[in-house]
Scaffold this active site. Structure first.
Site, PDB file in Angstrom:
ATOM      1  N   ASP A  30       0.847  -1.192   0.000  1.00  0.00           N
ATOM      2  CA  ASP A  30       0.000   0.000   0.000  1.00  0.00           C
ATOM      3  C   ASP A  30       0.883   1.244   0.000  1.00  0.00           C
ATOM      4  O   ASP A  30       1.896   1.286   0.702  1.00  0.00           O
ATOM      5  CB  ASP A  30      -0.904  -0.015   1.235  1.00  0.00           C
ATOM      6  N   ASN A  87     -12.935  -3.707   3.143  1.00  0.00           N
ATOM      7  CA  ASN A  87     -13.874  -2.606   3.345  1.00  0.00           C
ATOM      8  C   ASN A  87     -14.925  -2.662   2.238  1.00  0.00           C
ATOM      9  O   ASN A  87     -14.578  -2.812   1.067  1.00  0.00           O
ATOM     10  CB  ASN A  87     -13.143  -1.257   3.297  1.00  0.00           C
ATOM     11  N   HIS A 100     -10.625  -6.004  -2.746  1.00  0.00           N
ATOM     12  CA  HIS A 100      -9.256  -6.120  -2.235  1.00  0.00           C
ATOM     13  C   HIS A 100      -9.278  -6.360  -0.739  1.00  0.00           C
ATOM     14  O   HIS A 100     -10.195  -5.945  -0.039  1.00  0.00           O
ATOM     15  CB  HIS A 100      -8.414  -4.879  -2.559  1.00  0.00           C
ATOM     16  N   HIS A 102      -6.887  -5.919   2.696  1.00  0.00           N
ATOM     17  CA  HIS A 102      -5.731  -5.289   3.313  1.00  0.00           C
ATOM     18  C   HIS A 102      -5.120  -6.304   4.276  1.00  0.00           C
ATOM     19  O   HIS A 102      -5.800  -6.750   5.208  1.00  0.00           O
ATOM     20  CB  HIS A 102      -6.146  -4.050   4.126  1.00  0.00           C
TER      21      HIS A 102
END
Length: 114
Positions: A30, A87, A100, A102
């Site tokens: 990230d 999320n 995606h 994390h």
């Protein structure tokens, strides 16, 4: 999806610090890490988000999780713990409309999150 940031990374139009890639998945660091280890694990196929998945996506979702666990072991955060987060929607903080996860670790997290 030419306007999707993650699709552009997959296609090589935007550079990223890629740490894993296979025929189904790409994982990269990230650019705004929230922990010492912060890797995004994404499918190469454009899927809007977790809410847009269906039964036929179970194998892909399992593969994403398996890749995340392997990356946690590689980055030496598996023994102390890590968080895997998806999320979904604006209230959860979703900012890129491409499924995606994390992978976060390398520090202690509190509960509840947020």
């Amino acid at each position: 999806m030419s306007d999707c940031l993650f699709c552009r990374i997959i296609n090589g139009d935007i550079s990223a610090d890629i740490v894993y890639e296979d025929e189904q998945v790409v994982a990269f660091r990230d650019i705004h890490p929230q922990a010492p280890v912060h890797v995004l694990v994404i499918p190469k196929r454009h899927v809007l988000n977790l809410d847009a998945t269906a039964a036929e996506d179970e194998a892909l979702l399992g593969h994403l999780c398996t890749v995340a666990a392997e990356l946690a072991r590689r980055d030496k955060i598996a023994a102390t713990g890590y968080r895997l987060v998806a999320n979904v929607g604006p209230d959860a903080g979703e900012s890129v409309n491409h499924l995606h996860f994390h992978l976060l670790g390398g520090r202690r997290f509190s509960w509840p999150p947020g």
